[in-house]
Design an enzyme around this catalytic site. Structure first.
Site, PDB file in Angstrom:
ATOM      1  N   CYS A   1       0.824  -1.210   0.000  1.00 27.45           N
ATOM      2  CA  CYS A   1       0.000   0.000   0.000  1.00 27.45           C
ATOM      3  C   CYS A   1       0.858   1.261   0.000  1.00 27.45           C
ATOM      4  CB  CYS A   1      -0.922  -0.028   1.218  1.00 27.45           C
ATOM      5  SG  CYS A   1      -1.849   1.472   1.447  1.00 27.45           S
TER       6      CYS A   1
ATOM      7  N   CYS B   1      -1.683   1.705  -2.964  1.00 23.27           N
ATOM      8  CA  CYS B   1      -2.664   2.785  -2.776  1.00 23.27           C
ATOM      9  C   CYS B   1      -2.056   4.193  -2.773  1.00 23.27           C
ATOM     10  CB  CYS B   1      -3.399   2.624  -1.456  1.00 23.27           C
ATOM     11  SG  CYS B   1      -3.479   0.958  -0.799  1.00 23.27           S
TER      12      CYS B   1
ATOM     13  N   LYS C   1      -0.128   5.314  -5.961  1.00 24.37           N
ATOM     14  CA  LYS C   1      -1.164   5.326  -7.011  1.00 24.37           C
ATOM     15  C   LYS C   1      -2.018   6.581  -6.913  1.00 24.37           C
ATOM     16  CE  LYS C   1      -5.023   3.945  -6.208  1.00 24.37           C
ATOM     17  NZ  LYS C   1      -5.721   2.667  -6.094  1.00 24.37           N
TER      18      LYS C   1
ATOM     19  N   TYR D   1      -9.515  -3.023 -11.135  1.00 21.18           N
ATOM     20  CA  TYR D   1      -9.414  -1.605 -10.793  1.00 21.18           C
ATOM     21  C   TYR D   1      -8.005  -1.057 -11.000  1.00 21.18           C
ATOM     22  CZ  TYR D   1      -7.364  -2.390  -6.123  1.00 21.18           C
ATOM     23  OH  TYR D   1      -6.537  -2.734  -5.087  1.00 21.18           O
TER      24      TYR D   1
ATOM     25  N   GLU E   1      -7.272   2.211 -13.259  1.00 20.88           N
ATOM     26  CA  GLU E   1      -6.642   3.392 -12.657  1.00 20.88           C
ATOM     27  C   GLU E   1      -5.384   3.786 -13.412  1.00 20.88           C
ATOM     28  OE1 GLU E   1      -8.236   2.775  -8.081  1.00 20.88           O
ATOM     29  OE2 GLU E   1      -6.290   1.968  -8.619  1.00 20.88           O
TER      30      GLU E   1
ATOM     31  N   HIS F   1     -26.511  21.306  -0.436  1.00 24.59           N
ATOM     32  CA  HIS F   1     -26.768  21.917  -1.735  1.00 24.59           C
ATOM     33  C   HIS F   1     -25.805  23.091  -1.997  1.00 24.59           C
ATOM     34  CE1 HIS F   1     -29.144  22.896  -5.245  1.00 24.59           C
ATOM     35  NE2 HIS F   1     -29.094  24.156  -4.889  1.00 24.59           N
TER      36      HIS F   1
ATOM     37  N   GLU G   1     -25.994  15.204  -2.842  1.00 24.09           N
ATOM     38  CA  GLU G   1     -27.399  15.369  -2.428  1.00 24.09           C
ATOM     39  C   GLU G   1     -28.334  14.494  -3.259  1.00 24.09           C
ATOM     40  OE1 GLU G   1     -29.302  19.228  -3.171  1.00 24.09           O
ATOM     41  OE2 GLU G   1     -27.762  19.683  -4.652  1.00 24.09           O
TER      42      GLU G   1
HETATM   43  C1  LIG Z   1      -1.276  -0.749  -7.658  1.00 24.78           C
HETATM   44  C2  LIG Z   1      -2.094  -1.063  -6.430  1.00 24.78           C
HETATM   45  C3  LIG Z   1      -3.027  -0.155  -5.996  1.00 24.78           C
HETATM   46  C4  LIG Z   1      -3.785  -0.429  -4.861  1.00 24.78           C
HETATM   47  N1  LIG Z   1      -4.712   0.492  -4.473  1.00 24.78           N
HETATM   48  C5  LIG Z   1      -5.461   0.246  -3.370  1.00 24.78           C
HETATM   49  C6  LIG Z   1      -6.416   1.198  -2.938  1.00 24.78           C
HETATM   50  O1  LIG Z   1      -6.585   2.272  -3.533  1.00 24.78           O
HETATM   51  N2  LIG Z   1      -7.143   0.923  -1.816  1.00 24.78           N
HETATM   52  C7  LIG Z   1      -6.980  -0.258  -1.120  1.00 24.78           C
HETATM   53  O2  LIG Z   1      -7.648  -0.448  -0.110  1.00 24.78           O
HETATM   54  N3  LIG Z   1      -6.095  -1.185  -1.534  1.00 24.78           N
HETATM   55  C8  LIG Z   1      -5.328  -0.958  -2.629  1.00 24.78           C
HETATM   56  N4  LIG Z   1      -4.395  -1.898  -3.033  1.00 24.78           N
HETATM   57  C9  LIG Z   1      -4.295  -3.170  -2.281  1.00 24.78           C
HETATM   58  C10 LIG Z   1      -3.468  -3.023  -1.006  1.00 24.78           C
HETATM   59  O3  LIG Z   1      -2.209  -2.460  -1.317  1.00 24.78           O
HETATM   60  C11 LIG Z   1      -3.285  -4.379  -0.354  1.00 24.78           C
HETATM   61  O4  LIG Z   1      -4.546  -4.977  -0.180  1.00 24.78           O
HETATM   62  C12 LIG Z   1      -2.601  -4.275   1.012  1.00 24.78           C
HETATM   63  O5  LIG Z   1      -1.339  -3.682   0.893  1.00 24.78           O
HETATM   64  C13 LIG Z   1      -2.467  -5.680   1.617  1.00 24.78           C
HETATM   65  O6  LIG Z   1      -1.803  -5.605   2.838  1.00 24.78           O
HETATM   66  P1  LIG Z   1      -1.030  -6.884   3.399  1.00 24.78           P
HETATM   67  O7  LIG Z   1      -0.585  -6.532   4.791  1.00 24.78           O
HETATM   68  O8  LIG Z   1      -1.811  -8.111   3.192  1.00 24.78           O
HETATM   69  O9  LIG Z   1       0.243  -7.053   2.449  1.00 24.78           O
HETATM   70  P2  LIG Z   1       1.372  -6.023   2.026  1.00 24.78           P
HETATM   71  O10 LIG Z   1       1.000  -4.636   2.310  1.00 24.78           O
HETATM   72  O11 LIG Z   1       1.741  -6.371   0.635  1.00 24.78           O
HETATM   73  O12 LIG Z   1       2.579  -6.396   2.985  1.00 24.78           O
HETATM   74  C14 LIG Z   1       3.262  -7.617   2.907  1.00 24.78           C
HETATM   75  C15 LIG Z   1       4.716  -7.398   3.311  1.00 24.78           C
HETATM   76  O13 LIG Z   1       5.342  -8.647   3.555  1.00 24.78           O
HETATM   77  C16 LIG Z   1       6.679  -8.593   3.120  1.00 24.78           C
HETATM   78  N5  LIG Z   1       7.146  -9.974   2.947  1.00 24.78           N
HETATM   79  C17 LIG Z   1       6.684 -10.880   2.059  1.00 24.78           C
HETATM   80  N6  LIG Z   1       7.311 -12.069   2.241  1.00 24.78           N
HETATM   81  C18 LIG Z   1       8.180 -11.883   3.264  1.00 24.78           C
HETATM   82  C19 LIG Z   1       9.114 -12.746   3.938  1.00 24.78           C
HETATM   83  N7  LIG Z   1       9.240 -14.038   3.607  1.00 24.78           N
HETATM   84  N8  LIG Z   1       9.873 -12.234   4.936  1.00 24.78           N
HETATM   85  C20 LIG Z   1       9.757 -10.932   5.309  1.00 24.78           C
HETATM   86  N9  LIG Z   1       8.868 -10.064   4.707  1.00 24.78           N
HETATM   87  C21 LIG Z   1       8.089 -10.561   3.708  1.00 24.78           C
HETATM   88  C22 LIG Z   1       6.569  -7.803   1.811  1.00 24.78           C
HETATM   89  O14 LIG Z   1       7.818  -7.254   1.441  1.00 24.78           O
HETATM   90  C23 LIG Z   1       5.541  -6.739   2.202  1.00 24.78           C
HETATM   91  O15 LIG Z   1       6.144  -5.566   2.689  1.00 24.78           O
HETATM   92  C24 LIG Z   1      -3.596  -1.642  -4.147  1.00 24.78           C
HETATM   93  C25 LIG Z   1      -2.647  -2.572  -4.590  1.00 24.78           C
HETATM   94  C26 LIG Z   1      -1.904  -2.286  -5.706  1.00 24.78           C
HETATM   95  C27 LIG Z   1      -0.871  -3.286  -6.164  1.00 24.78           C
END
Ligand SMILES: Cc1cc2nc3c(=O)[nH]c(=O)nc-3n(C[C@H](O)[C@H](O)[C@H](O)COP(=O)(O)OP(=O)(O)OC[C@H]3O[C@@H](n4cnc5c(N)ncnc54)[C@H](O)[C@@H]3O)c2cc1C
Length: 450
Positions: free
Chosen positions: A43, A48, A51, A177, A181, A435, A440
């Site tokens: 994110c 997010c 983006k 989406y 976007e 308004h 609205e």
């Molecule tokens: C282009 C794009 C736009 C988006 N826009 C939106 C939006 O507008 N609104 C919205 O709500 N959502 C949006 N999302 C979705 C949102 O980013 C994800 O749903 C959210 O980040 C998921 O959170 P998470 O904690 O599951 O995983 P993440 O935020 O991906 O975190 C996972 C972390 O784990 C780490 N990791 C992975 N494997 C290991 C390992 N073995 N050891 C140590 N670290 C590890 C990764 O490096 C990462 O930092 C968007 C996604 C993308 C790709």
């Protein structure tokens, strides 16, 4: 002697992992988190936040087009991609620092390395083995590109945020989406943009009127939208990519962005060794409390493939901390999750679509309004705003609200509260409007569609 090194070891410091870790620590748990790439996860770094910054940037193009009707004139219009990306990167590194501080202040120990699961209570990191009463898998997801001739020339959203230059011609493949976007971002910044989607109409799962209205608006703006079309091969010739399409046409572009799907980041994580069951797509199988098939291993966020959204990952992290360390077993709620598509114009949606309501054989009334936004009476821009309500005939409850138009994402947040409170159409109608606003219209729609 404590039986384990930590009460909770979280793998992944993204949206879900950070929230679960710091709230667990605030309940008195001894917590560590491992992050292999970037604090804040997808994110903050490649999702997010960057983006939305790019979306803001892309809207200035329209503002230049629109200002004359309001008496303004501007000098030469120039856009510098390098400045935008440098400023975006600066903001992201500030946010990385905020996440580091949040974890530090909460007393969560941070390991900046890759962690893997060894068994039900052990992770391996930096050549060491660490034990924990509970292990939390919060590793997120990763973009996938299908394999076909030349697919190695395609980029994903990860690379799109770091392009050295704005491509003058770009193809975006995918109808979700993220694809929509990015098509809006590239087009708004001045790139000649084609978006391809193999299905009939993009944004599958959204209300049909959102999908149709957005397609019309994007076409009016000049995005070359092609449905029922895919790429069969990409050839690289110097700095130019040549895409051969399923309909036989060939189009050239400087960059081709694939936004066709994301897979859980679970491969090679050692989960199978510990006996954690995965779905065919690699997602961790969890119960309603986010527990995997191993009692001491939990999983939240994108890697469980429930709803890939930041606020959902955060809510799952919060519920987990309450369940494990606050004596309050909590199931995350997925009721009326509002979402926005930050397209041009925006879409906002909450609750059931008309299609979902009909598929459930619900007796519904549908209210729809389509109008020219006040702002564009002076700009001359040919843009329509669409708003729609789905109402249960049997009890008058509003089941769904859908909008395409400026600030739809902002407007739908408040409507989600109303839906979660079980608001009826009569209560919408008795609410006084703001308004003049577009919002609205949600409290003044009176005519049912036949
Ligand atoms: C282009 C794009 C736009 C988006 N826009 C939106 C939006 O507008 N609104 C919205 O709500 N959502 C949006 N999302 C979705 C949102 O980013 C994800 O749903 C959210 O980040 C998921 O959170 P998470 O904690 O599951 O995983 P993440 O935020 O991906 O975190 C996972 C972390 O784990 C780490 N990791 C992975 N494997 C290991 C390992 N073995 N050891 C140590 N670290 C590890 C990764 O490096 C990462 O930092 C968007 C996604 C993308 C790709």
């Amino acid at each position: 002697m404590a039986q384990f090194d930590y009460d909770l070891f979280t793998i992944g410091a993204g949206s879900g992992g950070v929230r679960a870790s710091r709230v667990s620590a605030s309940f008195g748990a001894k917590v560590a988190v491992a992050e292999e790439r970037y604090l804040g996860g997808t994110c903050v770094n490649v999702g997010c936040i960057p983006k939305k910054l790019l979306v803001y940037a892309s809207h200035y193009g329209e503002d230049f087009d629109d200002l004359a009707g309001y008496g303004w004139s501007a000098g030469e219009r120039r856009f510098d991609w390098a400045t935008l990306i440098a400023n975006k990167d600066k903001e992201i590194s500030r946010l990385n620092g905020v996440y580091r501080k949040i974890l530090g202040d909460a007393g969560v120990e941070l390991f900046e390395s890759r962690a893997e699961v060894v068994d039900a209570h052990t992770v391996a990191i930096d050549g060491k083995q660490i034990t924990a009463k509970y292990i939390l898998i919060a590793v997120g997801s990763w973009p996938t590109v299908p394999k076909f001739p030349g697919s190695e020339h395609a980029m994903t959203s990860n690379e799109a945020f770091y392009l050295p230059a704005l491509p003058e011609k770009v193809i975006v493949v995918g109808g979700g989406y993220i694809g929509v976007e990015f098509a809006g971002i590239f087009h708004g910044l001045g790139a000649q943009t084609t978006q391809l989607y193999r299905g009939e109409l993009f944004l599958r799962g959204f209300d049909g009127d959102i999908r149709k209205t957005l397609a019309d608006e994007m076409r009016k703006r000049g995005v070359d939208l092609r449905f029922k079309t895919d790429i069969v091969k990409i050839e690289k010739n110097g700095g130019v990519l040549k895409a051969t399409l399923t309909d036989g046409n060939v189009i050239e572009a400087k960059q081709i962005l694939y936004a066709t799907g994301r897979g859980s980041k679970t491969p090679n994580l050692g989960l199978e060794n510990a006996g954690v069951q995965l779905k065919d797509n690699g997602a961790v199988v969890v119960d309603e409390y986010s527990k995997s098939t191993v009692d001491s291993i939990y999983a939240i966020g994108d890697c469980t493939d429930r709803m890939m959204l930041t606020p959902v990952a955060i809510a799952e992290g919060m519920a987990l901390a309450n369940t494990l360390f606050n004596n309050q077993p909590t199931k995350p709620s997925y009721l009326n999750v509002p979402t926005a598509v930050f397209s041009s114009p925006n879409c906002g949606t909450v609750g059931l679509t008309e299609e979902q309501a009909r598929a459930r054989n619900l007796k519904i009334d549908v209210y729809r309004s389509s109008f020219k936004p006040l702002k564009h009476t002076l700009t001359g821009r040919d843009e329509r705003t669409m708003m729609k309500l789905i109402v249960d005939q049997t009890n008058d409850k509003v089941l769904g609200c859908h909008m395409v138009g400026a600030e739809a994402g902002e407007i739908v947040q408040g409507l989600a509260v109303a839906l979660n409170c079980g608001a009826t159409k009569a209560q919408f109608d008795m609410t006084i409007g703001v308004h003049p606003s577009a919002a609205e219209e949600f409290v003044t729609m009176r005519t049912k569609l036949a």
